[in-house]
Write a protein that holds these residues in place. Sequence first.
Motif, PDB file in Angstrom:
ATOM      1  N   GLU A 161       0.906  -1.152  -0.316  1.00 21.99           N
ATOM      2  CA  GLU A 161       0.093  -0.085   0.641  1.00 21.99           C
ATOM      3  C   GLU A 161       1.053   1.382  -0.208  1.00 21.99           C
ATOM      4  N   ALA A 162       1.868   0.994  -0.272  1.00 25.78           N
ATOM      5  CA  ALA A 162       3.636   2.208   0.073  1.00 25.78           C
ATOM      6  C   ALA A 162       3.137   3.155  -0.729  1.00 25.78           C
ATOM      7  N   ILE A 163       3.161   3.956  -0.721  1.00 20.69           N
ATOM      8  CA  ILE A 163       3.332   4.641  -1.941  1.00 20.69           C
ATOM      9  C   ILE A 163       5.253   5.737  -2.740  1.00 20.69           C
ATOM     10  N   ILE A 164       5.497   4.764  -3.250  1.00 23.21           N
ATOM     11  CA  ILE A 164       6.735   4.280  -3.642  1.00 23.21           C
ATOM     12  C   ILE A 164       7.549   5.126  -4.910  1.00 23.21           C
ATOM     13  N   HIS A 165       8.102   5.785  -4.933  1.00 21.36           N
ATOM     14  CA  HIS A 165       8.719   6.289  -6.274  1.00 21.36           C
ATOM     15  C   HIS A 165      10.293   6.984  -6.925  1.00 21.36           C
ATOM     16  N   SER A 166      10.627   6.364  -7.465  1.00 21.58           N
ATOM     17  CA  SER A 166      12.831   6.832  -7.633  1.00 21.58           C
ATOM     18  C   SER A 166      12.514   7.194  -7.292  1.00 21.58           C
ATOM     19  N   PHE A 167      13.946   7.794  -7.093  1.00 22.56           N
ATOM     20  CA  PHE A 167      14.856   9.130  -6.282  1.00 22.56           C
ATOM     21  C   PHE A 167      16.494   8.414  -6.726  1.00 22.56           C
ATOM     22  N   HIS A 168      16.477   9.360  -8.314  1.00 19.81           N
ATOM     23  CA  HIS A 168      18.413   8.984  -8.510  1.00 19.81           C
ATOM     24  C   HIS A 168      18.935  10.756  -9.404  1.00 19.81           C
ATOM     25  N   PRO A 169      18.775  11.652  -7.875  1.00 19.62           N
ATOM     26  CA  PRO A 169      18.344  13.500  -7.982  1.00 19.62           C
ATOM     27  C   PRO A 169      20.167  13.257  -9.431  1.00 19.62           C
ATOM     28  N   ARG A 170      19.558  14.461 -10.542  1.00 22.17           N
ATOM     29  CA  ARG A 170      20.885  15.315 -10.826  1.00 22.17           C
ATOM     30  C   ARG A 170      21.635  16.441  -9.608  1.00 22.17           C
ATOM     31  N   ILE A 171      22.443  15.581  -8.904  1.00 20.55           N
ATOM     32  CA  ILE A 171      23.472  17.679  -8.623  1.00 20.55           C
ATOM     33  C   ILE A 171      24.433  18.145  -8.711  1.00 20.55           C
ATOM     34  N   GLN A 172      24.669  18.415  -8.820  1.00 19.58           N
ATOM     35  CA  GLN A 172      25.405  19.946  -9.473  1.00 19.58           C
ATOM     36  C   GLN A 172      25.589  21.172  -8.602  1.00 19.58           C
ATOM     37  N   LEU A 173      26.635  21.961  -8.813  1.00 21.55           N
ATOM     38  CA  LEU A 173      26.511  23.279  -9.100  1.00 21.55           C
ATOM     39  C   LEU A 173      26.058  24.278  -9.560  1.00 21.55           C
ATOM     40  N   ASP A 174      25.137  25.641  -8.930  1.00 24.00           N
ATOM     41  CA  ASP A 174      25.145  26.362  -9.828  1.00 24.00           C
ATOM     42  C   ASP A 174      25.755  26.999 -10.320  1.00 24.00           C
ATOM     43  N   LEU A 175      26.126  27.158 -11.420  1.00 26.02           N
ATOM     44  CA  LEU A 175      27.327  28.451 -11.901  1.00 26.02           C
ATOM     45  C   LEU A 175      26.944  29.388 -12.432  1.00 26.02           C
ATOM     46  N   ASN A 176      25.888  29.824 -12.853  1.00 23.92           N
ATOM     47  CA  ASN A 176      25.268  31.017 -13.302  1.00 23.92           C
ATOM     48  C   ASN A 176      25.526  31.911 -12.769  1.00 23.92           C
ATOM     49  N   ALA A 177      25.546  31.865 -11.385  1.00 21.18           N
ATOM     50  CA  ALA A 177      25.961  33.115 -10.231  1.00 21.18           C
ATOM     51  C   ALA A 177      26.426  32.629  -9.209  1.00 21.18           C
ATOM     52  N   ALA A 178      27.878  33.111  -9.338  1.00 20.04           N
ATOM     53  CA  ALA A 178      28.425  32.922  -7.928  1.00 20.04           C
ATOM     54  C   ALA A 178      27.382  33.729  -6.379  1.00 20.04           C
ATOM     55  N   THR A 179      27.901  32.763  -5.496  1.00 23.74           N
ATOM     56  CA  THR A 179      27.162  33.568  -3.742  1.00 23.74           C
ATOM     57  C   THR A 179      28.186  34.655  -3.763  1.00 23.74           C
ATOM     58  N   LEU A 180      29.240  33.744  -3.777  1.00 27.75           N
ATOM     59  CA  LEU A 180      30.552  34.421  -3.518  1.00 27.75           C
ATOM     60  C   LEU A 180      31.918  34.794  -4.685  1.00 27.75           C
ATOM     61  N   HIS A 181      32.594  35.234  -4.254  1.00 27.83           N
ATOM     62  CA  HIS A 181      33.709  35.692  -5.042  1.00 27.83           C
ATOM     63  C   HIS A 181      34.410  37.040  -4.321  1.00 27.83           C
ATOM     64  N   LEU A 182      36.372  36.456  -4.224  1.00 23.27           N
ATOM     65  CA  LEU A 182      36.481  37.190  -3.919  1.00 23.27           C
ATOM     66  C   LEU A 182      38.091  36.621  -4.699  1.00 23.27           C
ATOM     67  N   ASP A 183      38.087  38.166  -5.146  1.00 25.99           N
ATOM     68  CA  ASP A 183      39.686  37.925  -5.789  1.00 25.99           C
ATOM     69  C   ASP A 183      40.519  39.138  -5.384  1.00 25.99           C
ATOM     70  N   ALA A 184      41.404  39.573  -6.498  1.00 29.26           N
ATOM     71  CA  ALA A 184      42.328  40.948  -5.739  1.00 29.26           C
ATOM     72  C   ALA A 184      41.952  42.346  -6.087  1.00 29.26           C
ATOM     73  N   SER A 185      40.516  42.879  -7.286  1.00 24.71           N
ATOM     74  CA  SER A 185      40.280  43.931  -7.031  1.00 24.71           C
ATOM     75  C   SER A 185      39.024  43.934  -5.878  1.00 24.71           C
ATOM     76  N   THR A 186      37.879  42.948  -5.142  1.00 25.05           N
ATOM     77  CA  THR A 186      38.041  43.345  -4.495  1.00 25.05           C
ATOM     78  C   THR A 186      38.071  43.932  -3.040  1.00 25.05           C
ATOM     79  N   TYR A 187      39.201  43.250  -2.614  1.00 22.17           N
ATOM     80  CA  TYR A 187      39.752  43.735  -1.563  1.00 22.17           C
ATOM     81  C   TYR A 187      39.984  45.465  -1.626  1.00 22.17           C
TER      82      TYR A 187
END
Length: 494
Positions: free
Chosen positions: A133-159
């Motif tokens: 009676e249990a409801i079961i669905h397969s689960f094989h996620p596609r896991i990746q980094l969202d490279l469209n926008a950095a959450t944090l970016h520190l380089d020489a110009s930042t400082y």
Amino acid sequence: MAHSLKAPFFSLPSELINNILTFLPLSDLLSVGLVNRALQEHSLQDTLYQPLVQANVPGSTLRKPEHSTWRELFKTHHPYWFIAKNKIWFADNAHTGKLVIARYNHRLNAIEAYAIVAERRHPAIQVWDAHPEAIIHSFHPRIQLDLNAATLHLDASTYAEVAGEQKDRLQGEMQMAGFTRVRSAAGLYTRLILTRPWPSERTYENTPVWPPLTIPSPVRTRTDSATQFRGASNRPAMLEELSTATFRIRNWMQFSPRIHTQNIHFGEQTTTWATIPEECYTPTRRKPWQGIWCGDYAGHGCEFLAIMQPDNPKPLPERAERAMRVCDRLGSDDSSDSWTTAPTESPNLDEETQARSSTASSDSHTNRQGSAPTSDSSSSRQLPSSEEDDSIYSGRIEAVKLTGDPNIPRGEYTFIAPDIGPKGLIRVARDNLFQGARIVRSLGHIAGAAFTDDDYIPSQLILISHDRLAQYWEAFGHVSFYQRVNIEEFTRIP
């Protein structure tokens, strides 16, 4: 005195002196350079800074910089190396939170962090012979980094873009590169702020701190501030006051000065970020389930959680302890050899537990629904207990959400298996879907919208393999699935 400084230490070969200095931390190395001219020359040797840089770039072996020295490279990102070193950071955004992977990008000479995201993919329905009676669905996620926008970016110009009254790196706010648009147009602004630890002796159950008390951490910081953390008291004045386990990010939108004569910040938000000690999520022979995992929460999508196996676990939350007592009174289901999990019609439950189970809507618990492995996943199934090292089946498994949803937010327990040893064992599965998997008693965290009326209910944790788990929510007739995330895969830069 001058003669005593030259002997006997300075009679040693330069190579040996340099080798001795490699054992010093940065603070001591800088102090040694203040003693005299000879030690200063030794302390400036470039080879001494290579291990300081490398220690902050786990998982990769760096080549010598082409256009700078190791010392110059270390100075460029000091004192922000701890962000790349700790790799995993999660935020206190209301309810949902956010999980990022930080790393040093040698190609850009930048410390960067990107959100890790997961896609559920199209599921397939499966049947569990033990509970058809249990409801079961397969689960094989596609896991990746969202490279469209950095959450944090520190380089020489930042400082070079230090904002605020304080212009030093410890107390100033770093305007991160790539986040500010042309001043004459509307723009999104992001600044990085360093933090100082909040005293542990002043931290109580209701103290607003991050990381939350559900995550083991030697360092926490406050999450409330009447000034949005603009005061100098919220930031380190010296390196000794710097928290290397937390930082903050301030975001806002600012429109063109042609429209507004004053620089007004719209939608300003300050989030606090924390890391989790590596030893808490690194699997070992005795703790093979520790790690960062991705779970299927149905209508809420995929969420990330930290699964830990603490040596000295804290007492169970009060409501979880109460649920355990209810389960002990109910005992086992003789027909299926399973742990009965508080069906709403059970006359043995106390009135409050029955009320919570019966009034909770299915939408309130869709974040508990999950999926099962497909038929080709037999290679990941757990071996029968007789073929396993029984020493791994002991102690507690607890899972804390690093990202959350409107029902159970980030930072809260999602499930706890109080004892995966003999005391918590329900059975070893012999049915088709989970053959050989150990099934143990567990407690699932449920709540209504906005984390109201939260409670724990009994469930069954299925130890499929060291990289895959399942949770059977018998009262709801659902099976949730969890898959381990390979963090190292996202920290390496080719």
